[in-house]
Design a protein around this motif. Structure first.
Motif, PDB file in Angstrom:
ATOM      1  N   THR A  56     -25.270 -30.854  59.344  1.00 54.66           N
ATOM      2  CA  THR A  56     -24.708 -32.196  58.895  1.00 54.66           C
ATOM      3  C   THR A  56     -23.884 -32.058  57.537  1.00 54.66           C
ATOM      4  OG1 THR A  56     -25.722 -33.514  60.666  1.00 54.66           O
ATOM      5  CG2 THR A  56     -24.501 -34.639  58.847  1.00 54.66           C
ATOM      6  N   CYS A  57     -24.606 -31.927  56.634  1.00 55.04           N
ATOM      7  CA  CYS A  57     -24.345 -31.682  55.056  1.00 55.04           C
ATOM      8  C   CYS A  57     -23.415 -30.835  54.983  1.00 55.04           C
ATOM      9  CB  CYS A  57     -25.766 -31.546  54.508  1.00 55.04           C
ATOM     10  SG  CYS A  57     -25.537 -31.509  52.552  1.00 55.04           S
ATOM     11  N   SER A  58     -23.457 -29.430  55.664  1.00 56.33           N
ATOM     12  CA  SER A  58     -22.451 -28.676  55.462  1.00 56.33           C
ATOM     13  C   SER A  58     -21.166 -29.195  55.793  1.00 56.33           C
ATOM     14  CB  SER A  58     -22.777 -27.260  56.488  1.00 56.33           C
ATOM     15  OG  SER A  58     -21.728 -26.156  56.298  1.00 56.33           O
ATOM     16  N   ILE A  59     -21.133 -29.824  56.948  1.00 56.92           N
ATOM     17  CA  ILE A  59     -19.856 -30.526  57.460  1.00 56.92           C
ATOM     18  C   ILE A  59     -19.139 -31.534  56.787  1.00 56.92           C
ATOM     19  CG2 ILE A  59     -18.740 -31.837  59.471  1.00 56.92           C
ATOM     20  CD1 ILE A  59     -20.709 -30.291  61.286  1.00 56.92           C
ATOM     21  N   LEU A  60     -20.179 -32.138  56.288  1.00 53.27           N
ATOM     22  CA  LEU A  60     -19.554 -33.579  55.063  1.00 53.27           C
ATOM     23  C   LEU A  60     -19.303 -32.912  54.010  1.00 53.27           C
ATOM     24  CD1 LEU A  60     -22.288 -36.320  55.887  1.00 53.27           C
ATOM     25  CD2 LEU A  60     -19.905 -35.843  56.645  1.00 53.27           C
ATOM     26  N   HIS A  61     -19.651 -31.629  53.347  1.00 52.67           N
ATOM     27  CA  HIS A  61     -19.375 -31.115  52.082  1.00 52.67           C
ATOM     28  C   HIS A  61     -17.711 -30.650  52.301  1.00 52.67           C
ATOM     29  CE1 HIS A  61     -23.214 -30.403  50.290  1.00 52.67           C
ATOM     30  NE2 HIS A  61     -22.466 -30.224  49.398  1.00 52.67           N
ATOM     31  N   LEU A  62     -17.371 -30.107  53.481  1.00 51.78           N
ATOM     32  CA  LEU A  62     -15.933 -29.848  53.762  1.00 51.78           C
ATOM     33  C   LEU A  62     -15.088 -31.034  53.568  1.00 51.78           C
ATOM     34  CD1 LEU A  62     -16.203 -27.433  56.792  1.00 51.78           C
ATOM     35  CD2 LEU A  62     -16.400 -26.932  54.430  1.00 51.78           C
ATOM     36  N   CYS A  63     -15.726 -32.078  54.029  1.00 52.12           N
ATOM     37  CA  CYS A  63     -15.026 -33.718  53.843  1.00 52.12           C
ATOM     38  C   CYS A  63     -14.763 -33.766  52.398  1.00 52.12           C
ATOM     39  CB  CYS A  63     -15.893 -34.337  54.599  1.00 52.12           C
ATOM     40  SG  CYS A  63     -14.744 -35.917  55.170  1.00 52.12           S
ATOM     41  N   VAL A  64     -15.864 -33.658  51.740  1.00 52.37           N
ATOM     42  CA  VAL A  64     -15.753 -34.185  50.104  1.00 52.37           C
ATOM     43  C   VAL A  64     -14.786 -33.136  49.415  1.00 52.37           C
ATOM     44  CG1 VAL A  64     -17.683 -35.811  49.996  1.00 52.37           C
ATOM     45  CG2 VAL A  64     -17.894 -33.145  49.458  1.00 52.37           C
ATOM     46  N   ILE A  65     -14.868 -31.961  49.929  1.00 56.23           N
ATOM     47  CA  ILE A  65     -13.955 -31.107  49.163  1.00 56.23           C
ATOM     48  C   ILE A  65     -12.434 -31.374  49.398  1.00 56.23           C
ATOM     49  CG2 ILE A  65     -13.257 -28.496  49.216  1.00 56.23           C
ATOM     50  CD1 ILE A  65     -16.269 -27.837  49.688  1.00 56.23           C
ATOM     51  N   ALA A  66     -12.361 -31.679  50.532  1.00 55.50           N
ATOM     52  CA  ALA A  66     -10.930 -32.052  51.077  1.00 55.50           C
ATOM     53  C   ALA A  66     -10.570 -33.382  50.296  1.00 55.50           C
ATOM     54  CB  ALA A  66     -10.833 -32.320  52.500  1.00 55.50           C
ATOM     55  N   LEU A  67     -11.257 -34.259  50.252  1.00 51.66           N
ATOM     56  CA  LEU A  67     -11.075 -35.559  49.173  1.00 51.66           C
ATOM     57  C   LEU A  67     -10.912 -35.380  47.836  1.00 51.66           C
ATOM     58  CD1 LEU A  67     -11.096 -38.635  49.949  1.00 51.66           C
ATOM     59  CD2 LEU A  67     -13.353 -38.629  49.267  1.00 51.66           C
ATOM     60  N   ASP A  68     -11.585 -34.326  47.329  1.00 52.22           N
ATOM     61  CA  ASP A  68     -11.505 -33.971  45.859  1.00 52.22           C
ATOM     62  C   ASP A  68      -9.950 -33.330  45.775  1.00 52.22           C
ATOM     63  OD1 ASP A  68     -12.527 -33.149  43.163  1.00 52.22           O
ATOM     64  OD2 ASP A  68     -11.872 -31.159  43.930  1.00 52.22           O
ATOM     65  N   ARG A  69      -9.886 -32.313  46.627  1.00 56.64           N
ATOM     66  CA  ARG A  69      -8.418 -31.838  46.588  1.00 56.64           C
ATOM     67  C   ARG A  69      -7.147 -32.729  46.800  1.00 56.64           C
ATOM     68  NH1 ARG A  69      -9.858 -26.444  49.969  1.00 56.64           N
ATOM     69  NH2 ARG A  69     -10.851 -25.075  48.153  1.00 56.64           N
TER      70      ARG A  69
END
Length: 362
Positions: free
Chosen positions: A104-117
């Motif tokens: 779950t944490c790996s998937i949510l990391h992709l989400c915050v990376i997209a948000l940061d970009r």
């Protein structure tokens, strides 16, 4: 994420050859996942140029995927090959919890990376001031907290089922509300957010490229290139630095240099056409990169979470073999992530070259 509880399924024991092929294949995936994510972590830790908040998010993603490789995958291989759980109730509980939390944490990391970009390209000047190490740290802590809250609830009821079946270590699907809560929180909501963010990122980048490419007059070209140069230096992110395999700073300096040298009148149209071609090329490259990121993520995890939802809602059942295959398809995302999130960045490429060069000489 583990195999489902399969009632009314006939379990066919694997042959020795099948067990060997499965164990070798899964072991190779595990080793590659461990090595690639270790390389990303070491590259960021040892390369000063990579010490940026955006890269700390990528480093945290690599740490999470590394944990999946060393804590989750090996036990999964043993369980699949042996067809039985022989490590006891406590280890089973720890394994299931770590698995759910890390995936779950790996998937949510992709989400915050997209948000940061997304913030970096749509609000470059303002976000450049906000994009700090502290902010990246808060985002990472938030991701881990949400992941723990999604994976924690089964601990309160799972022991009532598994304590009497020591040879099995599986996630139960008898709590429909939790199934909906966990699948939406761990995947469907992040997936929706990622799709929206990358759609907007692509269109924002496309707009930037077209503005530069459509500059027809000398003075306008000069202003556009200078503004783009300042913009990219501020964002240090997806705007061009990750849509292009070249250094964006050098790229804009070259554009500025060509603008400072006044072209002849008959060269202006040629210059404009060339800029349009460059813009179109970057748009296609941006689309390819985003397509790879989104495609890999969806192909890895979407089948697994569709299965989890339909099984949890008692719409159908799947065999243990299918469940294992879909689980490992999701695990493969931890192998793909370090490739996709570093391969298009020249700073990472240089860091990897130095890293492997040092290992060869040691």
């Amino acid at each position: 994420m583990k195999k489902m509880n399969c009632t009314n399924c006939t379990i066919k024991s694997k042959t020795v050859t099948e067990k060997m092929l499965i164990s070798i294949t899964l072991a190779v995936i595990t080793i590659l996942t461990t090595v690639l994510n270790s390389a990303v972590i070491l590259a960021i830790c040892t390369t000063k140029k990579l010490h940026q908040p955006a890269n700390y998010l990528i480093c945290s993603l690599a740490v999470t995927d590394f944990l999946v490789a060393i804590l989750v995958m090996p036990l999964s291989i043993a369980y699949i090959v042996m067809d039985t759980w022989s490590l006891g109730f406590v280890i089973c509980e720890i394994w299931l919890s770590v698995d759910m939390t890390c995936c779950t944490c790996s998937i949510l990391h992709l989400c915050v990376i997209a948000l940061d970009r997304y913030w970096a390209i749509t609000d470059a000047i303002e976000y450049a001031r906000k994009r700090t190490v502290k902010r990246a740290g808060i985002m990472i802590i938030t991701v881990w907290t949400i992941s723990i809250f999604i994976s924690l609830p089964p601990l309160f009821w799972r022991n009532h089922h598994n304590v009497n079946i020591p040879t099995q270590c599986i996630i139960q699907h008898d709590h429909v509300i939790y199934t909906i809560y966990s699948t939406c929180g761990a995947f469907y909501i992040p997936l929706t957010l990622i799709l929206i963010l990358y759609y907007r990122i692509y269109h924002a980048a496309k707009s930037l490229y077209q503005k530069r490419g459509s500059s027809r007059h000398l003075s306008n070209r000069s202003n556009d290139s200078q503004n783009s140069f300042a913009h990219c230096k501020l964002t240090q992110t997806f705007c061009v630095s990750e849509f292009s395999t070249s250094d964006p700073t050098m790229e804009f300096e070259q554009i500025n240099a060509s603008v400072r040298t006044p072209p002849y009148d008959n060269d202006i149209d040629m210059f404009g056409e060339r800029q349009q071609q460059i813009s179109s090329s970057r748009e296609r490259k941006a689309a390819r990169i985003l397509g790879l990121i989104l495609g890999a993520f969806m192909l890895s995890w979407l089948p697994f979470f569709i299965k989890e939802l339909v099984v949890g809602l008692s719409l159908c059942t799947v065999s243990p073999e299918v469940a294992d295959f879909l689980t490992w398809l999701g695990y493969v995302n931890s192998l793909i992530n370090p490739l996709l999130y570093t391969s298009f960045n020249d700073d990472f490429k240089l860091a990897f070259k130095k890293l492997f060069r040092c290992k060869e000489h040691s």
